[in-house]
Design an enzyme around this catalytic site. Sequence first.
Site, short mmCIF file in Angstrom:
data_model
loop_
_atom_site.label_atom_id
_atom_site.label_comp_id
_atom_site.label_asym_id
_atom_site.label_seq_id
_atom_site.Cartn_x
_atom_site.Cartn_y
_atom_site.Cartn_z
CG ASN A 205 -0.26 0.10 2.57
OD1 ASN A 205 0.38 0.82 3.02
ND2 ASN A 205 -0.49 -1.09 3.20
CE LYS A 284 8.02 -12.86 -13.70
NZ LYS A 284 8.79 -12.39 -14.72
#
Length: 404
Positions: A205, A284
């Site tokens: 955030n 990944k």
Amino acid sequence: MLIAVGVSGGIGAYKAVEVVRGLQRRGHDVVAVMTANATRFVGPITFEAITRRPVITDQFEAGANADIEHIAIASTIDLLIIAPATANILGKLANGIADDFLSTLYLATRAPVLVAPAMNTQMFAHEAVRSNLDALAARGVRFVEPGEGYLACGWIGKGRLAEPDEIVAAAEDVLRPRGPLRSQRVLVTAGPTYEDVDPVRYLGNRSSGRMGFAIAGEAARRGAEVTLVAGPTSLDPPPVRELVRVRSAEQMHAAVLGRADDMHVVVMAAAVADYAPIEPSDQKVPKGGDTVTMVLKKTPDILAELGRRRIASGGGPLLVGFAAETERVVAHAAAKRESKHADLFVANDVSRADAGFGVDTNAVTIVGPDGSETLPLQSKSRVAIAILDRIEALLTAHPAKTSG
Ligand code: PMT
């Protein structure tokens, strides 16, 4: 702070060099004042080199009296330390004799005075010295007691100058502010948390850590022993007693819950993720179709858990939460204060461009047990001052019951 270190003529004069260094390491500026006898033990050049200031050795030194700093030192210093203090200088201080710069400075300054006596055991025990020490103590002078051991004169006993670390710690104690937060243990969380998706991606955030850092810095300035638990942020943290770096909500949970029982105050300014990937992938995740679905699990609510603990135990730290809201800001904050059993909740309207995440300013409403107070838009350091004023008022009214 500016500290004058007065050195009188004893064998411990060499230890005063380490006292100066210790004070500098804690961010203080030091001016050295030496009596004529002190200069026979250590050269003024040593102190000049480490303080990077002229050393005051003589009250009537030609040229020195035109120097404003020399004359103004009595009113500009925050503390006068005398280490070592011989029986001679103690006698002068106790009896108001001002026949050199150091004894004159003692009379002229209104700064607190910390004295570290050092002398032969018999001298230290002599009634004349004891009554001088009593007279000085009655006037508010603080002391660092001499240590015991072999003295330079060959005697064994009490009289050796205290160790530099002890003198520096005593100086810090004298300088610490005297308000309700002095020596209180305060834990502050700051910044975002990052919830890893895989080795290259995370959910995060926009919190920068500014608000939490401002609170931690202001609490430390008020003399609190601050533990700062910081999520990932690029800002330099303020000087605090303990800095704990964490990444995820889980790590912040462990860092806070493991310390909270010892705290007098916990301020949760961090923007903790509410959800995190169930299990971050070791590899990944390759690009797939046009959309992707990610399943998230709820993170532990740290503040709510602290609130439940205090209800169960009837004690624990004073709790302060933050509410980052975009609508019905104060009502949402008041509801969170109730549900999480916090004392104060600081509501910020993060829909404003000049408040909340990332910026240097904030506009908050502090919701407390006796109503709410809306503050104007101001710097986060001013907001921190207002929040800590409220915390101090609550601490004075209801001291925190910690287990520590
Ligand atoms: O860091 P800056 O850029 O300076 O920005 C400051 C700020 C906007 C991040 C800060 O002022 C702020 O509002 N922090 C709290 C943001 C938030 O997470 O609000 P919330 O309403 O989601 O949470 C309420 C309270 O519960 C907060 O004190 C939060 O720390 C706490 N919480 C939330 C979730 C969780 N899992 N555990 C918690 O303890």
